[in-house]
Motif scaffolding. Structure first.
Motif, short mmCIF file in Angstrom:
data_model
loop_
_atom_site.label_atom_id
_atom_site.label_comp_id
_atom_site.label_asym_id
_atom_site.label_seq_id
_atom_site.Cartn_x
_atom_site.Cartn_y
_atom_site.Cartn_z
N SER A 21 -2.88 -6.47 -0.67
CA SER A 21 -2.90 -5.45 -1.53
C SER A 21 -2.61 -5.67 -2.78
O SER A 21 -1.46 -6.36 -2.85
CB SER A 21 -2.60 -4.13 -1.22
N ALA A 23 -2.16 -3.80 -6.88
CA ALA A 23 -2.27 -2.70 -7.71
C ALA A 23 -1.50 -3.18 -9.46
O ALA A 23 -0.53 -3.67 -9.49
CB ALA A 23 -1.54 -1.51 -7.16
N SER A 25 -0.91 -1.54 -12.88
CA SER A 25 -0.43 -0.34 -13.49
C SER A 25 0.11 -0.64 -14.76
O SER A 25 0.48 -1.65 -15.22
CB SER A 25 0.92 0.36 -12.69
N SER A 53 -15.44 -6.45 -12.43
CA SER A 53 -15.50 -4.88 -12.64
C SER A 53 -16.81 -4.23 -12.22
O SER A 53 -16.77 -3.17 -11.50
CB SER A 53 -15.06 -4.44 -13.96
N ARG A 71 -12.52 -4.10 -4.41
CA ARG A 71 -11.67 -3.48 -5.38
C ARG A 71 -11.81 -2.01 -5.63
O ARG A 71 -12.93 -1.72 -5.29
CB ARG A 71 -11.60 -4.09 -6.56
N ASP A 72 -11.05 -1.20 -6.07
CA ASP A 72 -11.01 0.17 -6.37
C ASP A 72 -10.90 0.27 -7.72
O ASP A 72 -9.61 0.25 -8.30
CB ASP A 72 -10.12 0.98 -5.37
N ASN A 73 -12.01 0.43 -8.83
CA ASN A 73 -11.89 0.25 -10.21
C ASN A 73 -10.96 1.64 -10.53
O ASN A 73 -10.30 1.54 -11.60
CB ASN A 73 -13.08 0.36 -10.77
N ALA A 74 -11.22 2.50 -9.97
CA ALA A 74 -10.67 4.18 -10.50
C ALA A 74 -8.80 3.84 -9.99
O ALA A 74 -8.15 4.72 -10.83
CB ALA A 74 -11.06 5.26 -9.71
N LYS A 75 -8.73 3.37 -9.14
CA LYS A 75 -7.13 2.95 -8.82
C LYS A 75 -6.49 1.73 -9.41
O LYS A 75 -5.44 1.66 -9.10
CB LYS A 75 -6.87 3.20 -7.21
N ASN A 76 -7.41 0.93 -9.95
CA ASN A 76 -7.15 -0.34 -10.48
C ASN A 76 -6.30 -1.25 -9.35
O ASN A 76 -5.10 -1.89 -9.61
CB ASN A 76 -5.93 -0.20 -11.63
N THR A 77 -7.00 -1.27 -7.97
CA THR A 77 -6.42 -2.04 -6.88
C THR A 77 -7.37 -3.13 -6.67
O THR A 77 -8.73 -2.86 -6.89
CB THR A 77 -5.92 -1.05 -6.00
#
Length: 121
Positions: A21, A23, A25, A53, A71-77
């Motif tokens: 994983s 992330a 931030s 993206s 990837r999860d664009n909303a979580k930047n992961t």
């Protein structure tokens, strides 16, 4: 500032699975491509997988069919699911992200500190 942090490495037997994983931030306005690289002792750092993206992905030939990036664009992961691991997958795995900071017009690359993946019986 922007931080990129990986987690999920470890020791696994050949044929096993691991999920990495990553992330991002901090002072982030937008993230473009996120990816995973790896570097084994004595080797150059190489691309493992990347994702834009929009969800367009790219894989190294050596991991196609075994590794999956998501990837999860909303979580930047970004995740890297690794199945069917082989001895030659042993390396330090690094996450990177192309980040546009708030108030900036440029995307810059940021790297994580790396996480060790060891495949051994």
């Amino acid at each position: 500032q922007v931080q990129v942090v990986e987690s999920g490495g470890g020791l696994v037997q050949p044929g096993g699975s691991l999920r990495l994983s990553c992330a991002a931030s901090g002072n982030i306005d937008s993230i473009g491509t996120m990816g995973w690289y790896r570097q084994a002792p004595g080797n150059e750092r190489e691309l493992v997988a990347s994702s834009t993206s929009a969800g367009s992905t790219k894989y190294a030939d050596s991991v196609k069919g075994r590794f999956t990036i998501s990837r999860d664009n909303a979580k930047n992961t970004v995740l890297l699911q690794m199945n069917g691991l082989k001895d030659e997958d042993t390396a330090i795995y690094y996450c990177n992200a192309a980040v546009r900071r708030s108030g900036s017009t440029r995307f810059l690359w940021y790297w994580g500190q790396g996480t060790q993946v060891t495949v051994s019986s």
